[in-house]
Design an enzyme around this catalytic site. Structure first.
Site, PDB file in Angstrom:
ATOM      1  N   LYS A 147       0.861  -1.181   0.000  1.00 21.63           N
ATOM      2  CA  LYS A 147       0.000   0.000   0.000  1.00 21.63           C
ATOM      3  C   LYS A 147       0.899   1.233   0.000  1.00 21.63           C
ATOM      4  O   LYS A 147       1.680   1.445   0.928  1.00 21.63           O
ATOM      5  CB  LYS A 147      -0.919   0.020   1.220  1.00 21.63           C
ATOM      6  CG  LYS A 147      -1.787   1.280   1.265  1.00 21.63           C
ATOM      7  CD  LYS A 147      -2.432   1.478   2.620  1.00 21.63           C
ATOM      8  CE  LYS A 147      -3.017   2.877   2.710  1.00 21.63           C
ATOM      9  NZ  LYS A 147      -3.492   3.196   4.084  1.00 21.63           N
TER      10      LYS A 147
ATOM     11  N   ALA B 226      -9.537   5.560   4.779  1.00 17.96           N
ATOM     12  CA  ALA B 226      -9.442   6.720   5.677  1.00 17.96           C
ATOM     13  C   ALA B 226     -10.771   7.436   5.844  1.00 17.96           C
ATOM     14  O   ALA B 226     -11.495   7.666   4.871  1.00 17.96           O
ATOM     15  CB  ALA B 226      -8.385   7.722   5.223  1.00 17.96           C
TER      16      ALA B 226
END
Length: 270
Positions: A112, A199
């Site tokens: 990531k 997020a």
């Protein structure tokens, strides 16, 4: 490090496919911010996640022999590890961190990528992230990229060869939920790779909404680790993801201004 297909994926009939590998769970979780390793283990297990992200710059996965090793509670045989570049503010640092992860994990190439641009908001630095992406893709990495919710930028990352694009719903750790649902929908509609919200999720309804918008999955850490009962919240997030995906596949009714009777009188015999 090769990853085998999870057997449960074939059973579900609706697998999440990332870089050619099938997963049953569409919830990806982080491993930071828990009070101890046991809580990390228990919450991860309760989440049902199969992909677990690890901050290479902040987490010991064997580089520090005298510290607790995350791999003692999160086994690479049970989970697909997703090393991340959290804490990197330049393309150079992110590239170096990915290469370190590949060394530590015996050639593991799924990562990531996040390159931050601001310590207060933790918004991504798109220019630095694009630069790092170009280098890492050429270097053979399979990139799941953290970005903002700009549909044009998201498409650019896909064109560069990212295996998944991960737009933020809101600032990291904010718990504000999805602030721009129409941007997320546009990103999903234009994509040919998996789109995962990354997020800003705060609770299970946020996760369900992301799935109802058509996202392929959700990655979260603070929403679970920061909850009063992280293990219970992990279980709630698992259910939210599953319910949202089922609702998306079922197809919701159109919104209307006025009522529509559930038992209409049209066609009755009296």
């Amino acid at each position: 490090m090769s990853t085998v297909m999870h057997p449960s994926a074939a059973v579900s009939g609706d697998p999440l496919i990332i870089a050619g590998v099938e997963y049953h769970s569409r919830l990806l979780v982080g491993t930071g911010k828990y009070k101890d390793m046991e809580e990390t283990r228990a919450a991860t297990e309760a989440s049902g996640a199969e992909i677990v992200t690890v901050a290479i710059r902040r987490t010991n996965i064997g580089q520090n022999a005298d510290e607790p090793n995350l791999l003692d509670v999160i086994s690479p045989q049970q989970y697909t590890l997703l090393p991340n570049t959290a804490g990197c503010y330049t393309a150079e640092d992110a590239i170096r961190t990915c290469r370190l992860a590949r060394e530590l994990l015996d050639g593991h190439d799924l990562v990531k990528l996040e390159v931050l641009g601001d310590e207060k908001t933790l918004f991504p630095d798109i220019m630095q992230t694009l630069q790092a992406t170009e280098v890492l893709v050429r270097d053979g990495f399979k990139i799941m990229v953290y970005t903002n919710d700009d549909p044009i930028v998201a498409k650019r990352f896909e064109e560069l060869g990212c295996v998944a694009v991960m737009p933020l719903a809101a600032p990291i750790g904010s718990g504000l939920g999805i602030r721009n649902p129409y941007n997320i929908m546009t990103i999903v509609e234009n994509a040919t790779v998996p789109i995962l919200v990354d997020a800003g999720v705060g609770t299970a309804s946020d996760a369900a909404l992301a799935m109802e918008l058509g996202c392929d999955g959700v990655l979260m850490n603070t929403a679970i680790a920061g909850a009063r009962d992280p293990v219970l919240m992990a279980s709630a997030m698992k259910k939210g993801i599953e319910a949202g995906r089922e609702a998306y596949r079922a197809g919701r009714i159109p919104r209307k201004r006025f009522a529509s009777a559930s038992s209409p009188i049209d066609g009755t015999f009296f």
